[in-house]
Scaffold this active site. Structure first.
Site, PDB file in Angstrom:
ATOM      1  N   HIS A   1       2.072   6.287 -10.471  1.00  0.00           N
ATOM      2  CA  HIS A   1       1.235   5.094 -10.273  1.00  0.00           C
ATOM      3  C   HIS A   1       0.414   4.824 -11.535  1.00  0.00           C
ATOM      4  O   HIS A   1      -0.073   5.757 -12.175  1.00  0.00           O
ATOM      5  CB  HIS A   1       0.304   5.275  -9.061  1.00  0.00           C
ATOM      6  CG  HIS A   1      -0.324   3.981  -8.655  1.00  0.00           C
ATOM      7  ND1 HIS A   1      -1.428   3.466  -9.303  1.00  0.00           N
ATOM      8  CD2 HIS A   1       0.024   3.078  -7.711  1.00  0.00           C
ATOM      9  CE1 HIS A   1      -1.736   2.297  -8.755  1.00  0.00           C
ATOM     10  NE2 HIS A   1      -0.872   2.036  -7.786  1.00  0.00           N
TER      11      HIS A   1
ATOM     12  N   GLU B   1       5.198  -2.380 -10.698  1.00  0.00           N
ATOM     13  CA  GLU B   1       3.831  -2.875 -10.534  1.00  0.00           C
ATOM     14  C   GLU B   1       3.238  -3.162 -11.914  1.00  0.00           C
ATOM     15  O   GLU B   1       2.769  -2.237 -12.591  1.00  0.00           O
ATOM     16  CB  GLU B   1       2.957  -1.813  -9.855  1.00  0.00           C
ATOM     17  CG  GLU B   1       3.405  -1.417  -8.474  1.00  0.00           C
ATOM     18  CD  GLU B   1       2.261  -0.759  -7.692  1.00  0.00           C
ATOM     19  OE1 GLU B   1       1.845  -1.368  -6.704  1.00  0.00           O
ATOM     20  OE2 GLU B   1       1.792   0.315  -8.085  1.00  0.00           O
TER      21      GLU B   1
HETATM   22  P1  13P Z   1      -3.400  -4.230  -5.397  1.00  0.00           P
HETATM   23  O1  13P Z   1      -2.506  -4.714  -4.273  1.00  0.00           O
HETATM   24  O2  13P Z   1      -4.794  -3.957  -4.970  1.00  0.00           O
HETATM   25  O3  13P Z   1      -3.280  -5.117  -6.584  1.00  0.00           O
HETATM   26  O4  13P Z   1      -2.801  -2.805  -5.832  1.00  0.00           O
HETATM   27  C1  13P Z   1      -1.449  -2.666  -6.051  1.00  0.00           C
HETATM   28  C2  13P Z   1      -1.144  -1.224  -6.173  1.00  0.00           C
HETATM   29  O5  13P Z   1      -1.538  -0.581  -7.113  1.00  0.00           O
HETATM   30  C3  13P Z   1      -0.384  -0.596  -5.090  1.00  0.00           C
HETATM   31  O6  13P Z   1       0.011   0.686  -5.439  1.00  0.00           O
END
Ligand code: 13P
Length: 239
Positions: free
Chosen positions: A92, A161
């Site tokens: 992450h 992400e």
């Molecule tokens: P947000 O949905 O708060 O932008 O976070 C995304 C995330 O890091 C999920 O792992």
């Protein structure tokens, strides 16, 4: 195709509110006969032996690649086994950037949890400076994050992400997600999630993108009613 809906609690919720959340989601999934896969990642202190239906999995946000030992502040598989946890988030961006986890450690974690048959949600994503350089740099950056990772692992899910979209309210455009997922899909056969400011009001257009197999959601999923709405939207798209 089944969609995947994952809620990452990050550093939110207590033991009591996590229990409440998990029970409410489980009840809803059972009552509505939800067929998509739902994941919840509570904080380590809120892990428990939740009695959830087969479409829901509880996972760890992080663990150290050991069974047990002397690693102050960390947990290993001995602690996860207590709660029957066999799902973990690795890579992450908050662990890579805020907690300074190196690629080397991330690959070590990946190999360890793979050898222990964990379902791994492996996260990749480019920071804003890389986004500004354009698509070629973005792809190069993302491919570098996949180096050393066994992409043929059967229990792998990848989550794209973009770092600049996490917790900022900025979402990648449908065109960008489509293009980046398209390139990633040439390399990856595992399900591919999108994450970064997914909310109840944009989840539908994101899930409608063919190359999006699901979403990994932070803040937008922390209220029971919002996560339920997301699960509902995803289920309606399936039907
Ligand atoms: P947000 O949905 O708060 O932008 O976070 C995304 C995330 O890091 C999920 O792992």
């Amino acid at each position: 195709m089944k969609k995947i809906l994952a809620s990452n609690f990050k550093t939110n919720h207590t033991r009591a509110s996590t229990k409440n959340f998990v029970e409410a989601i489980d009840k809803f999934v059972k009552q509505e006969g939800i067929t998509n896969d739902v994941f919840i990642f509570p904080t380590a202190t809120s892990l428990d032996c939740f009695d959830v239906c087969e479409n829901i999995s509880i996972g760890a946000q992080n663990a150290y690649p050991v069974t047990d030992g002397s690693f102050t502040g960390e947990i290993g598989t001995a602690q996860l086994d207590e709660f029957g946890i066999k799902t973990i988030l690795i890579g992450h961006s908050e662990r890579r950037h805020i907690l300074k986890e190196s690629n080397e450690l991330i690959v070590k974690k990946y190999d360890f949890f793979k050898s222990n048959n964990y379902k791994i949600i492996y996260c990749i994503g480019e920071p804003y400076e890389v986004k500004l350089e354009g698509m070629e740099s973005i792809i190069e950056y993302l491919f570098a994050q996949l180096e050393g990772i066994d992409l043929t692992y059967k229990n792998l899910i990848v989550a794209y992400e973009p770092v600049w979209a996490i917790g900022t309210g900025k979402v990648a455009t449908v065109e960008d997600i489509n293009e980046i997922h398209g390139v990633l899909k040439q390399k990856i056969t595992a399900p591919l999630l999108y994450g970064g400011s997914v909310k109840t009001d944009n989840i539908e257009e994101i899930l409608k993108i063919d190359s999006v197999d699901g979403v990994l959601v932070g803040s937008g999923s922390w209220k029971i009613e919002n996560f339920i709405e997301m699960i509902e939207v995803a289920e309606q798209l399936r039907n």
